[in-house]
Design a protein around this motif. Structure first.
Motif, PDB file in Angstrom:
ATOM      1  N   ILE A 236       0.526   7.681  -1.366  1.00 35.60           N
ATOM      2  CA  ILE A 236      -0.536   7.655  -0.774  1.00 35.60           C
ATOM      3  C   ILE A 236      -0.942   9.603  -0.104  1.00 35.60           C
ATOM      4  CG2 ILE A 236      -0.465   7.450   2.135  1.00 35.60           C
ATOM      5  CD1 ILE A 236       1.156   5.170   1.760  1.00 35.60           C
ATOM      6  N   GLU A 237      -1.724   9.972  -0.329  1.00 38.24           N
ATOM      7  CA  GLU A 237      -2.536  10.741  -0.018  1.00 38.24           C
ATOM      8  C   GLU A 237      -3.444  11.581   1.741  1.00 38.24           C
ATOM      9  OE1 GLU A 237      -4.689  13.029  -2.489  1.00 38.24           O
ATOM     10  OE2 GLU A 237      -6.605  13.178  -1.053  1.00 38.24           O
ATOM     11  N   ILE A 273       2.183  11.683  -0.060  1.00 37.71           N
ATOM     12  CA  ILE A 273       3.754  10.790   0.492  1.00 37.71           C
ATOM     13  C   ILE A 273       4.052  10.197  -1.036  1.00 37.71           C
ATOM     14  CG2 ILE A 273       4.772   9.889   1.794  1.00 37.71           C
ATOM     15  CD1 ILE A 273       2.506  10.898   3.671  1.00 37.71           C
ATOM     16  N   GLU A 274       5.136  10.394  -1.206  1.00 44.55           N
ATOM     17  CA  GLU A 274       5.346   9.291  -2.049  1.00 44.55           C
ATOM     18  C   GLU A 274       6.485   8.311  -1.669  1.00 44.55           C
ATOM     19  OE1 GLU A 274       7.124  11.492  -5.418  1.00 44.55           O
ATOM     20  OE2 GLU A 274       4.928  11.829  -6.376  1.00 44.55           O
ATOM     21  N   CYS A 275       5.936   6.588  -1.522  1.00 51.03           N
ATOM     22  CA  CYS A 275       7.459   6.056  -1.640  1.00 51.03           C
ATOM     23  C   CYS A 275       7.783   4.518  -2.229  1.00 51.03           C
ATOM     24  CB  CYS A 275       6.743   5.838  -0.563  1.00 51.03           C
ATOM     25  SG  CYS A 275       4.510   5.459  -0.066  1.00 51.03           S
ATOM     26  N   THR A 276       8.261   4.203  -1.999  1.00 44.56           N
ATOM     27  CA  THR A 276       8.535   3.270  -2.828  1.00 44.56           C
ATOM     28  C   THR A 276       8.461   1.500  -2.357  1.00 44.56           C
ATOM     29  OG1 THR A 276      10.790   2.125  -1.822  1.00 44.56           O
ATOM     30  CG2 THR A 276      11.126   3.708  -3.398  1.00 44.56           C
ATOM     31  N   SER A 280       1.164   2.675   4.023  1.00 42.26           N
ATOM     32  CA  SER A 280       0.199   3.090   4.360  1.00 42.26           C
ATOM     33  C   SER A 280      -0.456   2.812   6.314  1.00 42.26           C
ATOM     34  CB  SER A 280      -1.717   3.235   3.629  1.00 42.26           C
ATOM     35  OG  SER A 280      -1.561   1.314   3.704  1.00 42.26           O
ATOM     36  N   ASN A 281      -0.300   1.667   6.371  1.00 37.40           N
ATOM     37  CA  ASN A 281      -0.391   1.830   8.017  1.00 37.40           C
ATOM     38  C   ASN A 281       0.712   1.964   8.645  1.00 37.40           C
ATOM     39  OD1 ASN A 281      -2.177  -0.650   7.089  1.00 37.40           O
ATOM     40  ND2 ASN A 281      -1.050  -2.627   7.647  1.00 37.40           N
ATOM     41  N   GLN A 282       2.338   1.904   9.146  1.00 40.09           N
ATOM     42  CA  GLN A 282       2.494   2.686   9.215  1.00 40.09           C
ATOM     43  C   GLN A 282       2.824   3.816   9.554  1.00 40.09           C
ATOM     44  OE1 GLN A 282       6.885   1.838   8.256  1.00 40.09           O
ATOM     45  NE2 GLN A 282       7.758   2.756   9.609  1.00 40.09           N
ATOM     46  N   ILE A 283       2.177   4.810   8.581  1.00 45.20           N
ATOM     47  CA  ILE A 283       2.122   6.114   8.072  1.00 45.20           C
ATOM     48  C   ILE A 283       0.556   6.809   9.473  1.00 45.20           C
ATOM     49  CG2 ILE A 283       1.298   8.018   6.309  1.00 45.20           C
ATOM     50  CD1 ILE A 283       2.933   7.256   4.215  1.00 45.20           C
ATOM     51  N   TYR A 298      -5.628   7.962   1.574  1.00 46.48           N
ATOM     52  CA  TYR A 298      -6.094   7.614  -0.128  1.00 46.48           C
ATOM     53  C   TYR A 298      -5.027   6.811  -0.475  1.00 46.48           C
ATOM     54  CZ  TYR A 298      -6.569   6.911  -5.015  1.00 46.48           C
ATOM     55  OH  TYR A 298      -6.275   6.597  -6.422  1.00 46.48           O
ATOM     56  N   LYS A 299      -4.303   5.613  -1.030  1.00 46.34           N
ATOM     57  CA  LYS A 299      -3.052   4.840  -1.817  1.00 46.34           C
ATOM     58  C   LYS A 299      -3.709   4.940  -3.364  1.00 46.34           C
ATOM     59  CE  LYS A 299      -2.644   0.430  -1.126  1.00 46.34           C
ATOM     60  NZ  LYS A 299      -2.987  -0.375  -0.586  1.00 46.34           N
TER      61      LYS A 299
END
Length: 319
Positions: A236-237, A273-276, A280-283, A298-299
């Protein structure tokens, strides 16, 4: 728990010193569309031959509709329809006549054969061309007739081996829509062998990654991304407002502490942001609540093109 329609255990096939299929384990459920994805020579077609009882394994076992294809190849062929990349028909017969011929070969009575043939020609979009000689059909029309041909005996499983090669984009779209209908509406199990990444991702519930005779990973696209990449399955950028540096330091720590976040790469006001999981909503909420302006989000989700590059072009074939 239901019995899988296709069940493969430690299946191995060798040609001399060359191992075409290496201890394959795979289970496919009723109504599922499963994609065999891999380059030429990966073992896809050899696996299909063993599923059809057209080639014997060296070790391991395979069951299709609870039938051993090596011991009962005729019984398996009654349950399975096979569509190769190049379908053969009697070119001097019409599309309708070819279907009628196949129906009779499968012991379908005359009236029922005619009924099924007309219904299937309508379903695959060939009603207007049913009386045209098959030799005059385009590549796409022959593949659609081929699909009708494998459906004439009401199979429980259909196996498609590179079925869209040489078909124009419009024909491919219509063909793939038919595949999804057969799975979802008719409950037919589909094994779709291809190296066309977009097509596989478009229609398949799960995908198996084949390299050098081995099934390296299997699952849906999300689970494959998690299996095949060391980093998170999602990137997620976010773009931040060019102010509030002190708030950004606090924000960075908050983002890093969000569950499923694996890493944050900071390049000025652009954070990757790299995540499993898709958070995106929480970020975005965390950023907005911190008082730091959010200019964009951007996801990126890893798709089969990334997976293909990772294994077939990225130098990991020998892992």
């Amino acid at each position: 728990m239901s019995t899988p329609v296709i069940e493969i255990s430690d299946l191995t096939k060798k040609y001399g010193s060359y191992t075409a299929v290496d201890k394959l384990n795979l289970s496919i459920e009723k109504g599922e569309v499963f994609g065999l994805l891999g380059p030429n020579g990966a073992g896809k077609s050899t696996t299909i031959l063993m599923l059809m009882g057209l080639s014997e394994s060296d070790s391991g076992s395979v069951k299709v509709c609870n039938i051993d294809p090596e011991r009962n190849p005729i019984n398996v062929k009654q349950k399975v329809g096979y569509l190769p990349e190049d379908v053969g028909f009697y070119d001097d017969l019409t599309g309708f006549e070819n279907l009628m011929y196949t129906a009779r070969l499968n012991s379908v009575s005359g009236i029922e054969a005619q009924k099924r043939s007309l219904q299937l020609l309508e379903r695959v979009g060939l009603s207007e061309d049913m009386h045209k000689k098959a030799g005059k059909y385009s590549r796409g029309m022959r593949q659609r007739l081929g699909l009708a041909d494998v459906l004439i005996k009401n199979p429980e499983v259909i196996i498609l081996d590179e079925p869209t090669l040489g078909i124009d984009p419009t024909g491919v779209k219509a063909f793939l829509e038919l595949i999804v209908q057969l799975s979802k509406q008719d409950g037919i199990t589909v094994l779709f062998s291809s190296h066309h990444l977009h097509q596989v991702q478009q229609v398949c519930d799960r995908v198996g990654i084949f390299v050098k005779g081995k099934l390296l990973a299997e699952g849906n696209v999300d689970s494959l991304a998690k299996q095949l990449f060391n980093s998170g399955a999602y990137t997620i950028e976010v773009g931040l407002a060019a102010n509030g540096n002190s708030e950004k330091t606090t924000l960075l720590n908050k983002v890093k502490n969000i569950e499923t976040v694996e890493s944050v790469q900071v390049e000025g006001d652009i954070w990757r942001i790299e995540c499993t999981q898709d958070i995106s909503n929480q970020i975005s909420k965390t950023i907005i609540d911190s008082g730091v302006g959010l200019s964009h989000l951007y996801k990126k989700e890893y798709g089969l093109d990334d997976i293909y590059h990772r294994y077939f072009e990225g130098g990991n074939e020998d892992e």
